[in-house]
Design a protein around this motif. Structure first.
Motif: not given
Length: 312
Positions: A67, A69, A93, A96, A98, A102
């Motif tokens: 997490g 990023m 990723w 992505d 996510r 972020v």
């Protein structure tokens, strides 16, 4: 890890190699994620203080899994700077939601700067294709978090890749939030890349209006004036910059060079000869010597001494 002798380090090395050969293939990431779930502490030990391309690459994905990023962005930016010929950002990723939803604008901007660390040529069609995921990330993050300084840094990458219109547009977006000196400096560099020295001067002058005590801006503007052949303005600008940083080596060297070019002063050329060997940038040193040696009626022995520095 069976074929890696049970070694997390060997596994990371193997998986990073697989990612390098096909960054878009999800399988090595899946195996790395499984390894991270099973042996998080061992894997953290492998990538802690990562100093090789493969471990930094693994660190980027592990940071994503954790997490972090911003850390993921910085790591893949560093890897891209070393080997921009590989499309690292095709990693699943990186696109992505996510990640893109972020990662901070500041971190993505710093990561973009890292992609240019080694001065590789990025202004080709093949490089633009490799950097397409970066361009998309910039669009998404700039829309979500339009911080002017971050946008200006991202605009440098767009310019370096030859996307000058997109670079200007990002600068305009930054201005719509707040006008800052860096944005005008980036804009000046883009105009200079396009060969429009008048627009370059105008942008540097706007930058100076925003930060009038910044000695480096006077030097930048003086260099452009010298490129235009206006050595009177170049000398005046150097003198203004010297008021803020009188000991700065590059200002002193440029001042000596431009005065020698303007007036043919042997004392100024002698000063440049004394200062030039300590300049950190050889190409800039050689450019200043070229300007100075074109001064009127300079002694041949001094010109020869200056030329020897270029050849040393």
């Amino acid at each position: 890890m069976a074929h890696c002798g049970g070694s997390p380090s060997a596994a990371v090395h193997y998986l990073a190699g697989a990612i390098a050969s096909a960054p878009e293939n999800p399988e090595p990431y899946a195996v790395l994620a499984e390894l991270w779930r099973d042996k998080p502490s061992e894997l953290a030990e492998v990538v802690r203080g990562a100093d090789s391309l493969r471990t930094v690459l693994a660190q980027s994905y592990i940071s994503f899994l954790e997490g972090d990023m911003n850390g993921a962005a910085l790591a893949i930016g560093s890897v891209t700077g070393v080997r921009p010929d590989i499309t690292w950002a095709k990693a699943p990723w990186f696109s992505d939601a996510r990640f893109l939803g972020v990662v901070s604008a500041d971190a993505l901007a710093e990561a973009a700067m890292r992609t240019m660390d080694y001065g590789h040529g990025l202004d080709t069609e093949s490089m633009r294709e490799r950097f397409r995921p970066w361009f998309r990330a910039i669009d998404v993050v700039a829309a979500r978090q339009p911080l002017p300084e971050a946008l200006a840094k991202m605009a440098i990458l767009l310019r370096t890749c030859g996307l000058t219109d997109a670079s200007f547009a990002l600068c305009d977006q930054a201005d719509s939030v707040e006008r800052i000196m860096l944005t005008e400096v980036v804009r000046a560099g883009t105009w200079r890349k396009l060969g429009d020295l008048q627009q370059t001067v105008a942008a540097f002058e706007r930058a100076l209006a925003l930060d009038p005590a910044n000695w480096s801006l006077y030097l930048d503007l003086a260099d452009v004036r010298a490129e235009q052949g206006d050595f009177t303005s170049a000398v005046r600008l150097i003198d203004q910059g010297m008021r803020y940083e009188p000991a700065e080596l590059s200002l002193r060297a440029a001042g000596a060079a431009y005065r020698a070019r303007l007036t043919g002063s042997p004392a100024d050329l002698s000063e440049l000869i004394e200062l030039a060997p300590n300049l950190p940038n050889d190409s800039y040193r050689d450019l200043l010597i070229d300007h100075a040696c074109a001064g009127p009626a300079l002694p041949a022995e001094l010109v020869a001494a200056a030329r020897r520095i270029q050849n040393s």
